[in-house]
Design an enzyme around this catalytic site. Structure first.
Site, PDB file in Angstrom:
ATOM      1  N   TYR A   9      59.808  36.567  56.212  1.00  0.00           N
ATOM      2  CA  TYR A   9      60.644  35.395  56.515  1.00  0.00           C
ATOM      3  C   TYR A   9      62.061  35.785  56.961  1.00  0.00           C
ATOM      4  O   TYR A   9      62.964  34.955  56.892  1.00  0.00           O
ATOM      5  CB  TYR A   9      60.698  34.455  55.310  1.00  0.00           C
ATOM      6  CG  TYR A   9      59.502  33.531  55.212  1.00  0.00           C
ATOM      7  CD1 TYR A   9      59.225  32.606  56.229  1.00  0.00           C
ATOM      8  CD2 TYR A   9      58.650  33.539  54.113  1.00  0.00           C
ATOM      9  CE1 TYR A   9      58.133  31.749  56.151  1.00  0.00           C
ATOM     10  CE2 TYR A   9      57.558  32.683  54.024  1.00  0.00           C
ATOM     11  CZ  TYR A   9      57.313  31.788  55.046  1.00  0.00           C
ATOM     12  OH  TYR A   9      56.245  30.928  54.972  1.00  0.00           O
ATOM     13  N   ARG A  30      49.371  19.248  55.284  1.00  0.00           N
ATOM     14  CA  ARG A  30      50.614  19.067  54.522  1.00  0.00           C
ATOM     15  C   ARG A  30      50.752  17.634  54.008  1.00  0.00           C
ATOM     16  O   ARG A  30      51.233  17.426  52.889  1.00  0.00           O
ATOM     17  CB  ARG A  30      51.806  19.502  55.376  1.00  0.00           C
ATOM     18  CG  ARG A  30      51.915  21.034  55.444  1.00  0.00           C
ATOM     19  CD  ARG A  30      52.873  21.489  56.495  1.00  0.00           C
ATOM     20  NE  ARG A  30      53.276  22.890  56.345  1.00  0.00           N
ATOM     21  CZ  ARG A  30      54.001  23.538  57.238  1.00  0.00           C
ATOM     22  NH1 ARG A  30      54.390  22.940  58.356  1.00  0.00           N
ATOM     23  NH2 ARG A  30      54.339  24.805  57.026  1.00  0.00           N
ATOM     24  N   ARG A  62      48.947  24.385  64.126  1.00  0.00           N
ATOM     25  CA  ARG A  62      50.156  23.616  63.783  1.00  0.00           C
ATOM     26  C   ARG A  62      49.820  22.125  63.679  1.00  0.00           C
ATOM     27  O   ARG A  62      50.364  21.427  62.816  1.00  0.00           O
ATOM     28  CB  ARG A  62      51.251  23.847  64.834  1.00  0.00           C
ATOM     29  CG  ARG A  62      51.753  25.276  64.954  1.00  0.00           C
ATOM     30  CD  ARG A  62      52.645  25.759  63.842  1.00  0.00           C
ATOM     31  NE  ARG A  62      53.773  24.917  63.567  1.00  0.00           N
ATOM     32  CZ  ARG A  62      54.801  25.275  62.776  1.00  0.00           C
ATOM     33  NH1 ARG A  62      54.818  26.487  62.204  1.00  0.00           N
ATOM     34  NH2 ARG A  62      55.777  24.470  62.533  1.00  0.00           N
ATOM     35  N   ASN A 101      54.800  23.671  50.743  1.00  0.00           N
ATOM     36  CA  ASN A 101      54.045  22.848  51.696  1.00  0.00           C
ATOM     37  C   ASN A 101      52.703  23.463  52.088  1.00  0.00           C
ATOM     38  O   ASN A 101      52.187  23.230  53.173  1.00  0.00           O
ATOM     39  CB  ASN A 101      54.917  22.519  52.922  1.00  0.00           C
ATOM     40  CG  ASN A 101      55.405  23.771  53.631  1.00  0.00           C
ATOM     41  OD1 ASN A 101      55.030  24.878  53.276  1.00  0.00           O
ATOM     42  ND2 ASN A 101      56.231  23.585  54.653  1.00  0.00           N
ATOM     43  N   HIS A 159      51.312  28.188  55.876  1.00  0.00           N
ATOM     44  CA  HIS A 159      52.155  28.721  56.953  1.00  0.00           C
ATOM     45  C   HIS A 159      51.291  28.837  58.199  1.00  0.00           C
ATOM     46  O   HIS A 159      50.106  29.141  58.104  1.00  0.00           O
ATOM     47  CB  HIS A 159      52.680  30.123  56.595  1.00  0.00           C
ATOM     48  CG  HIS A 159      53.252  30.845  57.785  1.00  0.00           C
ATOM     49  ND1 HIS A 159      54.550  30.659  58.196  1.00  0.00           N
ATOM     50  CD2 HIS A 159      52.680  31.702  58.689  1.00  0.00           C
ATOM     51  CE1 HIS A 159      54.770  31.379  59.295  1.00  0.00           C
ATOM     52  NE2 HIS A 159      53.645  32.025  59.603  1.00  0.00           N
ATOM     53  N   PHE A 212      67.881  27.914  52.339  1.00  0.00           N
ATOM     54  CA  PHE A 212      66.721  27.918  51.440  1.00  0.00           C
ATOM     55  C   PHE A 212      66.015  29.279  51.380  1.00  0.00           C
ATOM     56  O   PHE A 212      64.999  29.410  50.704  1.00  0.00           O
ATOM     57  CB  PHE A 212      65.723  26.833  51.860  1.00  0.00           C
ATOM     58  CG  PHE A 212      65.259  26.923  53.292  1.00  0.00           C
ATOM     59  CD1 PHE A 212      64.251  27.807  53.660  1.00  0.00           C
ATOM     60  CD2 PHE A 212      65.817  26.122  54.283  1.00  0.00           C
ATOM     61  CE1 PHE A 212      63.819  27.897  54.974  1.00  0.00           C
ATOM     62  CE2 PHE A 212      65.393  26.205  55.605  1.00  0.00           C
ATOM     63  CZ  PHE A 212      64.387  27.096  55.943  1.00  0.00           C
ATOM     64  N   THR A 221      56.513  20.286  58.854  1.00  0.00           N
ATOM     65  CA  THR A 221      57.045  21.089  57.737  1.00  0.00           C
ATOM     66  C   THR A 221      57.295  20.232  56.504  1.00  0.00           C
ATOM     67  O   THR A 221      56.964  20.620  55.372  1.00  0.00           O
ATOM     68  CB  THR A 221      58.384  21.744  58.161  1.00  0.00           C
ATOM     69  OG1 THR A 221      58.191  22.422  59.405  1.00  0.00           O
ATOM     70  CG2 THR A 221      58.888  22.706  57.106  1.00  0.00           C
ATOM     71  N   LYS A 279      49.646  29.056  50.830  1.00  0.00           N
ATOM     72  CA  LYS A 279      50.804  29.404  49.996  1.00  0.00           C
ATOM     73  C   LYS A 279      50.503  29.233  48.498  1.00  0.00           C
ATOM     74  O   LYS A 279      49.511  28.584  48.125  1.00  0.00           O
ATOM     75  CB  LYS A 279      51.990  28.529  50.414  1.00  0.00           C
ATOM     76  CG  LYS A 279      52.466  28.806  51.850  1.00  0.00           C
ATOM     77  CD  LYS A 279      53.720  27.995  52.180  1.00  0.00           C
ATOM     78  CE  LYS A 279      54.227  28.290  53.579  1.00  0.00           C
ATOM     79  NZ  LYS A 279      55.461  27.521  53.902  1.00  0.00           N
TER      80      LYS A 279
HETATM   81  P1  ADP Z   1      57.218  25.823  59.345  1.00  0.00           P
HETATM   82  O1  ADP Z   1      56.555  26.488  58.157  1.00  0.00           O
HETATM   83  O2  ADP Z   1      56.707  24.430  59.560  1.00  0.00           O
HETATM   84  O3  ADP Z   1      57.151  26.670  60.603  1.00  0.00           O
HETATM   85  P2  ADP Z   1      59.999  26.643  59.124  1.00  0.00           P
HETATM   86  O4  ADP Z   1      59.614  27.857  59.898  1.00  0.00           O
HETATM   87  O5  ADP Z   1      61.175  25.849  59.613  1.00  0.00           O
HETATM   88  O6  ADP Z   1      58.765  25.631  58.982  1.00  0.00           O
HETATM   89  O7  ADP Z   1      60.325  27.045  57.617  1.00  0.00           O
HETATM   90  C1  ADP Z   1      59.561  28.030  56.960  1.00  0.00           C
HETATM   91  C2  ADP Z   1      59.261  27.560  55.568  1.00  0.00           C
HETATM   92  O8  ADP Z   1      60.489  27.443  54.838  1.00  0.00           O
HETATM   93  C3  ADP Z   1      58.640  26.159  55.447  1.00  0.00           C
HETATM   94  O9  ADP Z   1      57.261  26.130  55.675  1.00  0.00           O
HETATM   95  C4  ADP Z   1      58.992  25.792  54.028  1.00  0.00           C
HETATM   96  O10 ADP Z   1      58.155  26.452  53.074  1.00  0.00           O
HETATM   97  C5  ADP Z   1      60.415  26.357  53.906  1.00  0.00           C
HETATM   98  N1  ADP Z   1      61.434  25.362  54.264  1.00  0.00           N
HETATM   99  C6  ADP Z   1      61.712  24.880  55.503  1.00  0.00           C
HETATM  100  N2  ADP Z   1      62.708  23.990  55.473  1.00  0.00           N
HETATM  101  C7  ADP Z   1      63.093  23.892  54.168  1.00  0.00           C
HETATM  102  C8  ADP Z   1      64.091  23.140  53.471  1.00  0.00           C
HETATM  103  N3  ADP Z   1      64.906  22.298  54.109  1.00  0.00           N
HETATM  104  N4  ADP Z   1      64.173  23.300  52.123  1.00  0.00           N
HETATM  105  C9  ADP Z   1      63.359  24.161  51.466  1.00  0.00           C
HETATM  106  N5  ADP Z   1      62.410  24.908  52.058  1.00  0.00           N
HETATM  107  C10 ADP Z   1      62.269  24.771  53.396  1.00  0.00           C
HETATM  108 MG    MG Z   2      57.947  28.565  60.945  1.00  0.00          MG
END
Ligand code: ADP
Ligand code: MG
Length: 140
Positions: A51, A104, A87, A114, A117, A59, A93, A11
């Site tokens: 997304y 992370r 993962r 973070n 992805h 968010f 996350t 990212k």
């Molecule tokens: P992951 O990337 O671990 O699969 P998610 O699919 O739940 O997590 O979320 C996608 C992305 O959205 C996250 O990697 C992060 O960049 C962002 N994100 C997730 N939760 C939050 C939050 N509470 N506040 C801000 N950004 C978030």
């Molecule tokens: Mg995800």
């Protein structure tokens, strides 16, 4: 033995800090192989589409803005149980909850910024890989 492909994105927070090589070392050291890779600056439309599953989350708008704030590296990782393996290497996350030694935990700036992805299922991995790559761009 379950040989799989998964989509990984480095990212903008990580490309900005020149962490591409360090992050990719983690994948390679843990047995995953980078079989396709490109550096892109996502358009807003691409980030919104990628997304889309999160479009109702509070968010979503900020996440899209973040993902277009700088270059990303999109890549396909291949290996045994690659989806779950990636993962695990990435960590939770929220970096505050991520285990020691995960990407992370070591590199993320925040729950949003973070660093990486990773696809969350084999089915989504196929869709996400097709979003960025044609079959001829994936070379195992
Ligand atoms: P992951 O990337 O671990 O699969 P998610 O699919 O739940 O997590 O979320 C996608 C992305 O959205 C996250 O990697 C992060 O960049 C962002 N994100 C997730 N939760 C939050 C939050 N509470 N506040 C801000 N950004 C978030
Ligand atoms: Mg995800």
């Amino acid at each position: 033995m379950l040989e799989e492909n998964t989509l990984s994105i480095i990212k903008p927070d990580a490309t900005r800090r020149n962490l591409t090589g360090k992050i990719n070392s983690r994948f390679e050291e843990n047995g995953l192989r980078i079989v396709a890779q490109k550096r892109l600056h996502l358009t807003k439309e691409q980030a919104e589409k990628f997304y889309e599953v999160h479009k109702e989350r509070p968010f979503y708008g900020e996440l899209v803005d973040f993902m277009v704030s700088g270059p990303v590296v999109v890549q396909v990782l291949s290996g045994q149980n690659a989806v779950a393996a990636n993962r695990n290497i990435m960590g939770d996350t929220n970096p505050a909850n991520a285990e020691e030694g995960t990407i992370r935990r070591d590199f993320a700036e925040s729950i949003e910024a973070n660093s990486v992805h990773g696809s969350d299922s084999v089915e989504n991995a196929k869709k996400e890989i097709n979003f960025f790559f044609s079959d001829t761009e994936i070379v195992g």
